[in-house]
Motif scaffolding. Structure first.
Motif, PDB file in Angstrom:
ATOM      1  N   ILE A  39      -3.847   3.280  -3.452  1.00 49.59           N
ATOM      2  CA  ILE A  39      -2.835   2.911  -4.444  1.00 49.59           C
ATOM      3  C   ILE A  39      -2.046   1.714  -3.925  1.00 49.59           C
ATOM      4  N   THR A  40      -1.956   0.660  -4.742  1.00 52.65           N
ATOM      5  CA  THR A  40      -1.129  -0.495  -4.409  1.00 52.65           C
ATOM      6  C   THR A  40      -0.225  -0.813  -5.592  1.00 52.65           C
ATOM      7  N   VAL A  41       0.919  -1.408  -5.289  1.00 56.53           N
ATOM      8  CA  VAL A  41       1.851  -1.857  -6.330  1.00 56.53           C
ATOM      9  C   VAL A  41       2.387  -3.227  -5.940  1.00 56.53           C
TER      10      VAL A  41
ATOM     11  N   LEU B   6       0.314  12.200  -9.554  1.00 54.14           N
ATOM     12  CA  LEU B   6      -0.811  12.594  -8.714  1.00 54.14           C
ATOM     13  C   LEU B   6      -1.478  13.825  -9.306  1.00 54.14           C
TER      14      LEU B   6
ATOM     15  N   THR C  82      -4.471   5.638   0.571  1.00 53.50           N
ATOM     16  CA  THR C  82      -4.636   6.341  -0.709  1.00 53.50           C
ATOM     17  C   THR C  82      -5.371   5.480  -1.730  1.00 53.50           C
TER      18      THR C  82
ATOM     19  N   PHE D  83       4.655   7.789 -10.032  1.00 56.97           N
ATOM     20  CA  PHE D  83       3.341   8.178  -9.518  1.00 56.97           C
ATOM     21  C   PHE D  83       3.004   9.566 -10.048  1.00 56.97           C
TER      22      PHE D  83
ATOM     23  N   TYR E 129      -4.273  12.621  -1.039  1.00 59.71           N
ATOM     24  CA  TYR E 129      -3.129  11.725  -0.949  1.00 59.71           C
ATOM     25  C   TYR E 129      -2.450  11.783   0.421  1.00 59.71           C
TER      26      TYR E 129
ATOM     27  N   ARG F 252       0.873  -1.175   0.000  1.00 62.01           N
ATOM     28  CA  ARG F 252       0.000   0.000   0.000  1.00 62.01           C
ATOM     29  C   ARG F 252       0.911   1.226   0.000  1.00 62.01           C
ATOM     30  N   ILE F 253       0.567   2.214  -0.807  1.00 59.33           N
ATOM     31  CA  ILE F 253       1.414   3.401  -0.964  1.00 59.33           C
ATOM     32  C   ILE F 253       0.812   4.573  -0.194  1.00 59.33           C
TER      33      ILE F 253
END
Length: 137
Positions: A118-120, A134, A116, A132, A111, A92-93
């Motif tokens: 957002i996962t990678v 944004l 957020t 990223f 953010y 998780r970012i």
């Protein structure tokens, strides 16, 4: 002469043990052998974002890795003060910032939350480069 050989033969195992111990304590990244290098670039509304902390938190648990963006928005993750990289797996970012950078790009409120959305996926094979982009909108 035989006495000198006997003394030398008794000291060799001790010297080998010290050598192995020294390599184990001071050699390489032995405390975190599974880490992989992770880097990327962070932009906000198309502008490089400086002085923003990019945090990768493993979903499986464990220590987060983080890196702070430079003038050009680039970052490289550190696991701790002495080890670069991140653990492989899904992360998780999060983004953390305290100020507006010199380009005028500030971290949008959506953010700044802990989640957020957002996962990678960090892999052993790589490449583990995560840009990223944004948006303040």
């Amino acid at each position: 002469m035989q006495n000198a050989i006997d003394i030398l033969l008794r000291k060799i195992p001790c010297l080998l043990a010290l050598l192995v111990l020294g390599v184990g304590c001071f050699g390489g990244n032995s405390s975190h052998p599974g880490l992989v290098e992770v880097s990327g670039v962070l932009t906000i509304d198309g502008k490089p974002a400086k002085d923003i902390s990019v945090v990768f938190q493993p979903e499986a648990g464990g220590n987060a890795s983080r890196g702070t963006t430079l003038e050009d928005g680039s970052y490289q993750l550190m696991f701790d003060r002495h080890s670069s990289g991140a653990l492989p797996g899904t992360h998780r970012i999060r983004f953390l910032s305290m100020a507006i950078d010199s380009t005028g790009a500030s971290l949008p409120a959506k953010y700044r939350r802990p989640e957020t959305g957002i996962t990678v996926e960090v892999t052993r094979e790589g490449p583990n480069e995560f840009p990223f982009e944004l948006s303040g909108k």
